[in-house]
Design a protein around this motif. Sequence first.
Motif, short mmCIF file in Angstrom:
data_model
loop_
_atom_site.label_atom_id
_atom_site.label_comp_id
_atom_site.label_asym_id
_atom_site.label_seq_id
_atom_site.Cartn_x
_atom_site.Cartn_y
_atom_site.Cartn_z
N ASP A 170 0.51 -1.38 -0.01
CA ASP A 170 0.08 -0.23 0.07
C ASP A 170 0.69 1.69 0.01
O ASP A 170 0.32 1.94 -0.73
CB ASP A 170 -0.84 -0.59 1.38
CG ASP A 170 -1.47 0.98 1.57
OD1 ASP A 170 -2.24 1.56 -0.27
OD2 ASP A 170 -1.92 2.31 2.34
N LEU A 196 1.44 4.01 -2.91
CA LEU A 196 1.43 5.94 -2.21
C LEU A 196 2.70 6.62 -2.71
O LEU A 196 2.39 7.21 -3.79
CB LEU A 196 1.13 6.04 -1.15
CG LEU A 196 -0.24 5.26 -1.12
CD1 LEU A 196 0.00 6.04 0.91
CD2 LEU A 196 -1.50 6.92 -1.30
N ASP A 223 -4.80 7.25 -4.58
CA ASP A 223 -4.15 8.42 -3.35
C ASP A 223 -2.86 8.59 -3.76
O ASP A 223 -1.77 8.28 -4.38
CB ASP A 223 -4.42 7.52 -2.71
CG ASP A 223 -6.00 7.70 -1.83
OD1 ASP A 223 -6.68 8.60 -1.76
OD2 ASP A 223 -6.57 6.58 -1.02
N ARG A 280 -3.44 10.14 1.72
CA ARG A 280 -4.10 9.11 2.76
C ARG A 280 -3.32 9.78 4.45
O ARG A 280 -4.10 9.19 4.95
CB ARG A 280 -3.00 8.12 2.37
CG ARG A 280 -2.66 6.90 3.22
CD ARG A 280 -4.13 6.43 2.80
NE ARG A 280 -4.53 5.90 1.93
CZ ARG A 280 -4.34 4.16 1.75
NH1 ARG A 280 -3.92 3.76 2.86
NH2 ARG A 280 -4.08 3.98 0.38
N GLU A 329 -6.39 10.98 5.53
CA GLU A 329 -8.17 10.29 5.60
C GLU A 329 -7.36 8.84 6.68
O GLU A 329 -8.05 9.24 7.43
CB GLU A 329 -7.94 9.49 4.05
CG GLU A 329 -8.33 10.39 2.65
CD GLU A 329 -8.52 9.39 1.53
OE1 GLU A 329 -9.01 9.56 1.03
OE2 GLU A 329 -7.81 8.14 2.03
#
Lengths: 348, 540
Positions: free
Chosen positions: B322, B326, B497, B502, B505
Amino acid sequence: MLTIKQLELHYGDTRVVQDFSLALATGQIGCLLGPSGSGKSSVLRAIAGFEPLTQGEIWLGDSIVSSVTVQLPPERRKVGMVFQDYALFPHLTVAGNVGFGLHQLPVAQRRQRVMQMLELVGLTELADRAVHQLSGGQQQRVALARALAPAPALLLLDEPFSGLDADLRDALARDIRQILQHEGITALLVTHDQHEAFAMADQLGVIVQGQLQQWGSAYELYHQPVNRFVAEFIGEGHLLSVCREPAGDVRTALGALPVEAPSDACWLLVRPEDITHDDESLLKAQVISTAFRGSCYHYELKLHNGELLSCQLQSHHCHAVGEWIGIRAELAHWVFFSDAGSRKCSFR
Amino acid sequence: MKASPFWRHPQWWLLPACLLLPLLVVYASWGQFDAKLWSHLTTTVLPDYLLNSLLLAAGAGGLAALLGASLAWLLHFYQFPGRRLFQLLLILPLALPAYIIAYSYTALLDFSGPLQQGLRQLTGLGYGDYWFPQVRSVGGAICLFALVLYPYVYLLTRASLAGQSPRWQEACQTLGVSRRRYLGSVLLPLTRPAVFGGMALVMMEVFADYGTVQYFGIPTLTTGIFRTWFGMNDRTGAAQLSSLLCTLALALMLLELYSRRQLRFYHTGQAGKTLQPQQLKGVRAWLATFSVSLVLWLAFFWPALALLVWSLETPAAWLSLDYLQLLGNSLSLAALSTVLLLVVALVLVYGLRQGLPAWQQLLIRLSGLGYAVPGTVIAIGVMWPLSVFDNWLDLFMEQQFGIRTGLLLSGTVLALLLAYLVRFLAVAMQALESGISQIKPSMDQAAASLGCSRTQLLWRLHLPLLKTSLWTAALLVFVDVLKELPATLLLRPFNFDTLAVRTFELASDEQLAAAAVPALTIVLAGLLPVILLNKAALKS
């Protein structure tokens, strides 16, 4: 008014000025003349109180302002200064700058003094302008007016014309001399330009490598230089070797000397105006270069023994490079130097 | 040589005009005035939006001015232990975006944070037994903004003090003026524009902020624009609010421009013997060292170290798929925008050098306005024309060919790139201009007289000479794009994203520890231009 005795200055470990003495009478305009890096600005800054002394004394009037132990702060010396870059305050108007040192006066008197100063330098209409809107010459006048406004006992000018065009320089130098004389101000100027120095000053000094070589009038410096430094720095000219013949005659390449030379004389100073052109003359020199200077031609000449001379002839006299021309030496001042470089004597 | 007509070079009129379009669009929104909406807004939320925005900007601006100017003053005039190191470190907070320091401080100072826990253990008090300042408040936001933004004031003031001629002080002395009066009537007025200029920049940044105020729950113009756009689905209203914010920002830009004009006259550029700083002794020296260290600790080291600690609690996160995704998104987006920005900036800067007619020069200058305008405003300004075009195309294609094109442009990376272009063009142009101003026209003429063609001129003379400023420009915009939050949030394609998004968020979901990894990445990237700035400062 200003007396400097055996001044010595250091920047860190380097000695920039040594054994420097001079005296300036009230109302006189003095000038220190020297190549860049000669220490002349340091002397000026020491008088203003920005540089500490390592030796000697500076007197203003009959009070001592600087010595090894005494250092009166600059703001209490009543010494005005015109800086090389003028150091005008950019956030103030012309009038604001001129009035800056008059803070102790009441408003009305201050305004009157500012206008008087602006009138003196001829800038009355520009009183409310911002300083960055002015030309270089105008800024220089504002700097002068600002320094004169508190009526200083002594005015210092550090290379005041260096930022200006050549033709403006002469005019401004004349104007400023008039203003200073009119106001009876004692002033000391520092410059590397001898025309400026001649135009402004009553008394001049040549300073080389931190040492004052000679202090006197422009006439004395030009015609009676005490050593080769001064002779070479002021004006043009060449040195001819002096030789003694077994018979006792003393000669140079120009011929036997009509005057008596000191016994250890080695060199004779010949200025361009000492040499005239005469077709009849038996003394010949070869033209090696010419330069047109409007009212005259400047010639570099080579004598039969290879030594160089220069002379100025009227501009309608035209000689080609390589041509041999007849010359005549007509020296009004006989300036001899020994080998060591200092002057031995001179004759009128 | 006769100049070719202007329309032959659309890059010098059509291009800057297009870049100006988003700002115009925002103002054009007033063409559809909805009286009902505005009477609703003015009676309910608008006063709050305006008041909070102004309060934050004024408070943070004032505090940052105080902090930045005193630091510059202290470091310029006095010598104390650590002074040289402080000169380098004091601009570090520039690497911390305000929203990141906000998350960091919230976690540090919250009820469950390390400070309050320690306090409770030390005193034995429990929940509700004691008063502790609330970070998530207007006051907290003002303090945090001031802490990360004071370098703007510090840098400008320091440069202004260093640029003042030591002759001015000497002139005052020869005029018999005291040191106190020199400070009050020469030094202070000459430094004031620098402080105001820095303050204007700080206030612009505060107006542009979305991440902090949203997280702290403070209703401001930026959060209001988001709410009106997404919550009420009212694009016109959002654009109209944007125009308000844009006007405030442009007013600040005028203030900044004015102060810069003043400074131009104030700096003589005359290098003289600079003033020796005065040696502080004893308690005063240590007090100076302590207070500067405290500022540095609060503004950078504490929040940054906290992020480091949290990110190391979950070391696996640094290698997770992940995170790498990003990182890839962010880096490629930033790289793409950087290339685009450099090309456009180069074209425009060359136009300025070309001696274009005054109106074209003005147009090019205006196209750089975006730097003053909050990202939110630009995003709205970009989104609007693109979605109008998309809708029109969709309708047209459906009617003509029965194909639905959907959101062809507005939902893609293209919209983002355009927004970044408008927002950061001035940064790139400024860096390039300073480089290109060193290439004197006489050099071009010299090269031409040596038989160099126009293309050779570019490759053999200009690009080698511009290399440093190109790299500088690239680095500055790269990091700016990486940090930009609100425009990215508004314009990013679905499911796309970036690190900034991120971080925002995760923090909004109160997963502050998880947010530390992307946040720290942004801070590390932000350190690059700071180092560059220090290198330049050391050289001069």
